[in-house]
Design an enzyme around this catalytic site. Structure first.
Site, PDB file in Angstrom:
ATOM      1  N   LYS A 166      44.177  45.683  36.557  1.00 57.18           N
ATOM      2  CA  LYS A 166      45.503  46.282  36.698  1.00 57.18           C
ATOM      3  C   LYS A 166      45.597  47.646  36.027  1.00 57.18           C
ATOM      4  O   LYS A 166      44.776  48.009  35.192  1.00 57.18           O
ATOM      5  CB  LYS A 166      46.582  45.327  36.157  1.00 57.18           C
ATOM      6  N   ARG A 173      43.970  34.657  36.556  1.00 52.25           N
ATOM      7  CA  ARG A 173      43.881  35.133  37.942  1.00 52.25           C
ATOM      8  C   ARG A 173      43.068  36.428  37.981  1.00 52.25           C
ATOM      9  O   ARG A 173      43.485  37.415  37.380  1.00 52.25           O
ATOM     10  CB  ARG A 173      45.301  35.370  38.480  1.00 52.25           C
TER      11      ARG A 173
HETATM   12  C1  8Y4 Z   1      44.098  46.319  41.104  1.00 57.00           C
HETATM   13  C2  8Y4 Z   1      44.127  45.123  41.764  1.00 57.00           C
HETATM   14  C3  8Y4 Z   1      45.231  46.757  40.479  1.00 57.00           C
HETATM   15  C4  8Y4 Z   1      45.284  44.355  41.805  1.00 57.00           C
HETATM   16  C5  8Y4 Z   1      46.389  45.990  40.535  1.00 57.00           C
HETATM   17  C6  8Y4 Z   1      46.411  44.785  41.182  1.00 57.00           C
HETATM   18  C7  8Y4 Z   1      49.996  38.551  39.631  1.00 57.00           C
HETATM   19  C8  8Y4 Z   1      50.238  37.681  40.709  1.00 57.00           C
HETATM   20  C9  8Y4 Z   1      49.771  39.673  41.454  1.00 57.00           C
HETATM   21  C10 8Y4 Z   1      50.121  38.038  38.309  1.00 57.00           C
HETATM   22  C11 8Y4 Z   1      50.664  35.922  39.307  1.00 57.00           C
HETATM   23  C12 8Y4 Z   1      47.797  42.737  41.365  1.00 57.00           C
HETATM   24  C13 8Y4 Z   1      50.278  37.899  43.195  1.00 57.00           C
HETATM   25  C14 8Y4 Z   1      49.239  42.408  41.580  1.00 57.00           C
HETATM   26  N1  8Y4 Z   1      49.694  39.784  40.121  1.00 57.00           N
HETATM   27  N2  8Y4 Z   1      50.570  36.381  40.559  1.00 57.00           N
HETATM   28  N3  8Y4 Z   1      50.098  38.405  41.850  1.00 57.00           N
HETATM   29  N4  8Y4 Z   1      50.454  36.714  38.204  1.00 57.00           N
HETATM   30  N5  8Y4 Z   1      50.990  34.626  39.105  1.00 57.00           N
HETATM   31  N6  8Y4 Z   1      47.602  44.080  41.232  1.00 57.00           N
HETATM   32  O1  8Y4 Z   1      49.975  38.735  37.299  1.00 57.00           O
HETATM   33  O2  8Y4 Z   1      46.926  41.914  41.331  1.00 57.00           O
HETATM   34  S1  8Y4 Z   1      49.525  40.963  42.603  1.00 57.00           S
END
Ligand code: 8Y4
Length: 281
Positions: free
Chosen positions: A226, A260
């Site tokens: 992130k 996750r």
């Molecule tokens: C690179 C890759 C940079 C991915 C940002 C991201 C969470 C979640 C997401 C979380 C739960 C993400 C669906 C955002 N984040 N579900 N989901 N908890 N429970 N961004 O933190 O991965 S999506």
């Protein structure tokens, strides 16, 4: 501690890995040019799920709607068309709990029928009909905190006491769940790292993670790759693995039960090492 996830049980005595599987057309290939039939996307998603299970994932989190700032909204029909075939394909072949990353009542219902074992909602079942759909599914639910909406959530979020406010929100959503018939034993909490929080808010939430949930409600965390890692370490998205692994271990040390991540094999090793040191039996 065991969680009944449809046909499967998830043992949360030790922390486990949830592998991220994007069922969005732009996640595979070059922006959706293969998307005409959808079957190729399902096969590519299934292949990625197989790999994550080989690497030790206990849960596969299937998502059909991007929550990235600025991402286009997806209609319920489009989300259904992306997610349900992938859930069906994984359920038919792999021995793994399937989590569905959705806020959409129709997707909750159809995914449960297709073999999903967990509802992962970044909107904590706030969409109209979502509480009822989750209750009818009989599945466990991860309630996540988000301040604002994906489009505006990173515009200077402010809190008086981020740990207290996130904790109080999650408890209030838990009460709403219990009121519609979702038993407390079926709930998980997630502070929602990066969802309407500054880096300092995210660090405070991680530092005080054990305060965010009562001992009987398992914590799930998602920090993999992130922006907080990017900003704190000044790393591009393809350079964030070491920072992400450090955060996974810090979360496990603070009691997180589900982590996750994108990088399953590396995270499984980190969590095993953490358990060997901190939980030697
Ligand atoms: C690179 C890759 C940079 C991915 C940002 C991201 C969470 C979640 C997401 C979380 C739960 C993400 C669906 C955002 N984040 N579900 N989901 N908890 N429970 N961004 O933190 O991965 S999506």
């Amino acid at each position: 501690m065991k969680l009944l996830c449809g046909k499967r049980t998830l043992d949360l005595t030790r922390p486990v890995v949830m592998g991220i599987l994007n069922a969005t057309p732009d996640s595979f290939s070059d922006g959706g040019s293969y998307y005409a039939s959808g079957t190729l996307d399902t096969q590519l998603a299934l292949e990625r799920a197989r790999q994550m299970v080989r690497e030790g994932a206990s849960i596969i989190d299937v998502g059909g709607e991007s929550t990235r700032p600025g991402a286009a909204a997806v209609s319920p029909d489009e989300e259904l068309a992306r997610v349900v075939p992938v859930v069906e394909a994984i359920a038919a072949e792999l021995d793994v709990v399937i989590s569905v990353d959705t806020s959409t009542p129709a997707v909750i219902e159809a995914s449960a029928a297709a073999g999903a074992g967990l509802v992962n909602d970044v909107r904590a079942l706030e969409r109209p009909g979502a509480l009822e759909a989750a209750a009818a599914s009989g599945l466990p639910v991860c309630l996540m905190h988000m301040r604002g909406q994906p489009g505006n959530m990173q515009r200077e979020p402010e809190y008086d006491d981020v740990v207290a406010e996130v904790g109080a929100y999650l408890l209030a959503r838990a009460e709403a769940c219990v009121a519609v018939g979702i038993p407390r034993q079926r709930l998980l909490f997630d502070p929602g790292f990066g969802f309407g929080k500054t880096d300092q808010h995210n660090l405070a939430l991680l530092r005080h993670l054990p305060q965010l949930a009562p001992a009987d409600i398992p914590l799930l965390v998602g920090m993999s790759r992130k922006s907080m890692v990017g900003r704190l370490l000044e790393r591009n998205v393809d350079e964030r693995l070491p920072g992400s692994l450090a955060l996974a271990m810090l979360a496990a040390q603070r009691g997180a039960r589900i982590v996750r991540v994108h990088d399953v094999a590396a995270t499984v090793d980190v969590l095993r090492m953490q358990q060997l040191v901190d939980n030697p039996d």
